[in-house]
Every structure is written in C-alpha cells, then in structure tokens.
Design a protein around this motif. Structure first.
Motif, PDB file in Angstrom:
ATOM      1  N   VAL A  39       8.141  -6.480   0.837  1.00  0.00           N
ATOM      2  CA  VAL A  39       7.444  -6.221   2.096  1.00  0.00           C
ATOM      3  C   VAL A  39       8.266  -6.751   3.260  1.00  0.00           C
ATOM      4  O   VAL A  39       8.799  -7.867   3.199  1.00  0.00           O
ATOM      5  N   PHE A  91      12.129  -0.872   1.976  1.00  0.00           N
ATOM      6  CA  PHE A  91      10.971  -1.690   1.616  1.00  0.00           C
ATOM      7  C   PHE A  91       9.828  -0.818   1.099  1.00  0.00           C
ATOM      8  O   PHE A  91       9.623   0.313   1.544  1.00  0.00           O
ATOM      9  N   ALA A  93       6.696  -1.613   1.583  1.00  0.00           N
ATOM     10  CA  ALA A  93       5.681  -1.635   2.638  1.00  0.00           C
ATOM     11  C   ALA A  93       6.187  -2.508   3.782  1.00  0.00           C
ATOM     12  O   ALA A  93       7.115  -3.311   3.610  1.00  0.00           O
ATOM     13  N   SER A  94       5.563  -2.343   4.943  1.00  0.00           N
ATOM     14  CA  SER A  94       5.901  -3.199   6.087  1.00  0.00           C
ATOM     15  C   SER A  94       4.622  -3.560   6.827  1.00  0.00           C
ATOM     16  O   SER A  94       3.599  -2.872   6.715  1.00  0.00           O
ATOM     17  N   THR A 117      10.706   1.933   5.645  1.00  0.00           N
ATOM     18  CA  THR A 117       9.568   1.724   4.744  1.00  0.00           C
ATOM     19  C   THR A 117       9.268   2.968   3.924  1.00  0.00           C
ATOM     20  O   THR A 117       9.046   4.050   4.466  1.00  0.00           O
ATOM     21  N   CYS A 121       2.753   1.409   6.176  1.00  0.00           N
ATOM     22  CA  CYS A 121       3.086   0.551   7.322  1.00  0.00           C
ATOM     23  C   CYS A 121       1.768   0.048   7.902  1.00  0.00           C
ATOM     24  O   CYS A 121       0.886   0.845   8.225  1.00  0.00           O
TER      25      CYS A 121
END
Length: 251
Positions: A39, A91, A93-94, A117, A121
């Motif tokens: 993340v 990533f 998720a962010s 991502t 998000c």
C-alpha cells in the motif's frame, strides 16, 4: 499555488499526540483496502490509519511530520503526491488520509495516485457541500468559507481518480481519538487548548483576530453555561452527522 496549504513544519509540533487514529474509522479504511498486500500512503503525516499487517510505503514532504512517525512504522520518503517516484502500477492499493486539501495541484496528484496503483485508491476528505450538525460555524462563520475553499468537491476527487467510485460517510464518535475539529463536537473545552488547535490546520487560514475571538467567546460561554444550554446534548450524543467521507476508486 493555493493559499490554503498548511505549513506543518511550523505548526504541528504536537500533531502525533493530538491526532491519534480512531479505531472505527480505521476499520472502514482497512476494509476498503481489500486484499492489497502493498500500500502507498500519500501525504502520510505521522502514519494515521496505515495498516500494520501489510507492506506500506509512506510519502510525506514535511520534516516535522516525518519526525513524529511512531517507531513501529517505516520512515516516510521525502516526496509529494504530484511527483510520485514509482513506476506505473507499483502498488496494490493507495491511500490519502485528510491530505488532498493541502495538495497544490489536486488533479495532478490524483492522476499520479491512480497511475501507480493497480487496485483501489482511497481518499479521506470532508465534503464541503454535505450537511453537518457541528456547531463550529455558529461561532466562526468565517470557518465555513475557509473550509469550502480548502476542501475539494467530491466530484473533483472522483473525476481525478477515475474508475468506479463509491463514497462512504464515516462515523465520528463522541470519544473519537483523531481530534480533528468535528471530533470534538461534545468536548468543547478541548478547543481552549492551543496545541489542539495547532493540530487542526483550518485555524491558520482565518483572518486576524478570528481565532482569538472564538477562544474568548467559547471560554465565556462554557463558564456561563451558555454553550451547554444550546449544545449540551452533544455531550451525550454517541455519533454526529458530519461531512467526513471516504472516496474509494476501483479501476
């Protein structure tokens, strides 16, 4: 450059003591991260709401905020949302927790967030158009204007992230440990503490003398019982209707 960007290197010396993540808000955030294993946290500050059971990379431009990150969290990288130093889709998720109103270029930052991502998000923010039961604007009507200028409309956030977006109202409880303004709806005495106000960036954008006027009026009303006569029911109200929202964009 907008004039609504907080200088946390100057004002937030006690931020990590005042702004502790609230477990109920945290639960919603962590659930929205889904199955993400790595993340990115943008505008990470002191690390509020970062999950401990996943690999987190934090980005934070303020040295003061970076220095207040707890020892159990990884140090934050020095960078901004507008220029994320990672490849596309790096990533799972962010997340960006109560930070987008500080970004000089919102659309660029959100575009960068989506670029790096693969999955969801998350943006926690306040909806300036939503109704609220909070009494602050009765004391400081200037605050309403400041907040409407600072916080972007949710449709801008959704458009900047793209994909399929959902918006969730977040619960703010009477004993909320993340002491942003509305979290103190039933604990007005806390506003008399300057360290608390310094951890709430909006006070820095009011006109000269407005904050001093508010503190003097609130102190007098608390002493006289006027605040309790008008708003005392908030001391017993478990949750408040407010403007706190979580925007989740799915690609």
């Amino acid at each position: 450059m907008r004039n609504t960007i907080a200088d946390y290197d100057r004002q937030a010396q006690s931020y990590s003591l005042i702004r502790q993540p609230d477990r109920r808000i945290e639960a919603v955030v962590h659930q929205a991260l889904g199955q993400a294993r790595n993340v990115l946290n943008l505008g990470a500050g002191t690390g509020s709401y970062e999950p401990l059971d996943r690999h987190v990379v934090a980005i934070e431009p303020s040295a003061t905020m970076r220095s207040q990150r707890p020892k159990h969290l990884a140090p934050a990288l020095i960078a901004t949302a507008e220029n994320i130093p990672f490849d596309d889709a790096s990533f799972d998720a962010s997340m960006a927790m109560l930070t987008v109103h500080h970004w000089p270029d919102l659309e660029r930052g959100l575009g960068e967030m989506r670029r790096v991502t693969r999955g969801p998000c998350l943006v926690m923010s306040f909806d300036p158009d939503a109704p609220t039961d909070f009494w602050m604007f009765d004391y400081v009507p200037e605050m309403r204007i400041v907040e409407q200028k600072r916080y972007p409309k949710l449709n801008r956030i959704e458009a900047g992230l793209g994909g399929r977006c959902e918006v969730m109202a977040l619960p703010v409880a009477l004993d909320c440990t993340d002491r942003f303004q509305v979290a103190l709806y039933g604990r007005p005495e806390a506003f008399l503490d300057e360290a608390v106000r310094r951890s709430q960036s909006a006070w820095n954008f009011l006109g000269e003398g407005v904050e001093h006027r508010f503190v003097a009026e609130l102190a007098a009303d608390l002493k006289a019982g006027t605040w309790d006569a008008r708003y005392g029911h908030f001391r017993r109200q478990a949750f408040i209707t407010c403007q706190l929202r979580l925007v989740v964009s799915h690609p």
